[in-house]
Design a protein around this motif. Structure first.
Motif, PDB file in Angstrom:
ATOM      1  N   UNK A  13       0.800  -1.219   0.000  1.00  0.00           N
ATOM      2  CA  UNK A  13       0.000   0.000   0.000  1.00  0.00           C
ATOM      3  C   UNK A  13       0.837   1.274   0.000  1.00  0.00           C
ATOM      4  N   UNK A  14       2.034   1.237   0.565  1.00  0.00           N
ATOM      5  CA  UNK A  14       2.855   2.448   0.642  1.00  0.00           C
ATOM      6  C   UNK A  14       4.079   2.393  -0.261  1.00  0.00           C
ATOM      7  N   UNK A  32       2.734   6.460 -14.688  1.00  0.00           N
ATOM      8  CA  UNK A  32       3.655   5.320 -14.620  1.00  0.00           C
ATOM      9  C   UNK A  32       2.834   4.037 -14.515  1.00  0.00           C
ATOM     10  N   UNK A  33       2.135   3.678 -15.611  1.00  0.00           N
ATOM     11  CA  UNK A  33       1.272   2.489 -15.576  1.00  0.00           C
ATOM     12  C   UNK A  33       2.084   1.197 -15.613  1.00  0.00           C
ATOM     13  N   UNK A  34       1.402   0.095 -15.436  1.00  0.00           N
ATOM     14  CA  UNK A  34       2.039  -1.222 -15.499  1.00  0.00           C
ATOM     15  C   UNK A  34       2.814  -1.353 -16.807  1.00  0.00           C
ATOM     16  N   UNK A  56      -2.304  -9.922  -6.761  1.00  0.00           N
ATOM     17  CA  UNK A  56      -3.717 -10.311  -6.853  1.00  0.00           C
ATOM     18  C   UNK A  56      -4.652  -9.443  -5.993  1.00  0.00           C
ATOM     19  N   UNK A  57      -4.117  -8.882  -4.904  1.00  0.00           N
ATOM     20  CA  UNK A  57      -4.945  -8.033  -4.045  1.00  0.00           C
ATOM     21  C   UNK A  57      -5.008  -6.587  -4.534  1.00  0.00           C
ATOM     22  N   UNK A  58      -4.398  -6.319  -5.710  1.00  0.00           N
ATOM     23  CA  UNK A  58      -4.460  -4.983  -6.305  1.00  0.00           C
ATOM     24  C   UNK A  58      -3.335  -4.053  -5.911  1.00  0.00           C
ATOM     25  N   UNK A  59      -2.447  -4.494  -5.043  1.00  0.00           N
ATOM     26  CA  UNK A  59      -1.344  -3.637  -4.606  1.00  0.00           C
ATOM     27  C   UNK A  59      -0.301  -3.519  -5.724  1.00  0.00           C
TER      28      UNK A  59
END
Length: 75
Positions: A13-14, A32-34, A56-59
């Protein structure tokens, strides 16, 4: 052979906020996308930074490739 480089993967998250304090890159997802990569410096150390696939958790996941001789200092 890794050409004497070490990979440090930063996720969570950080992760974005922490890396934004250490580099001059705009790490916002729109800027700065994937899949995006850039050469930059972190703590006066040259690195290659790229955005990996999110967990998988979106982080978000960021990968830092640094010369092996500087890896421990950067870590």
């Amino acid at each position: 052979q890794s050409h004497a480089r070490a990979l440090i993967s930063v996720a969570g998250t950080k992760a974005r906020a922490m890396l934004a304090k250490l580099s001059s890159l705009d790490l916002h997802p729109a800027a700065f996308p994937i899949g995006t990569a850039a050469a930059t410096s972190i703590d006066h150390t040259s690195v290659n930074l790229w955005r990996g696939n999110d967990r998988p958790d979106g982080q978000p996941v960021f990968n830092v490739l640094v010369f092996a001789t500087f890896a421990e200092s950067l870590w």
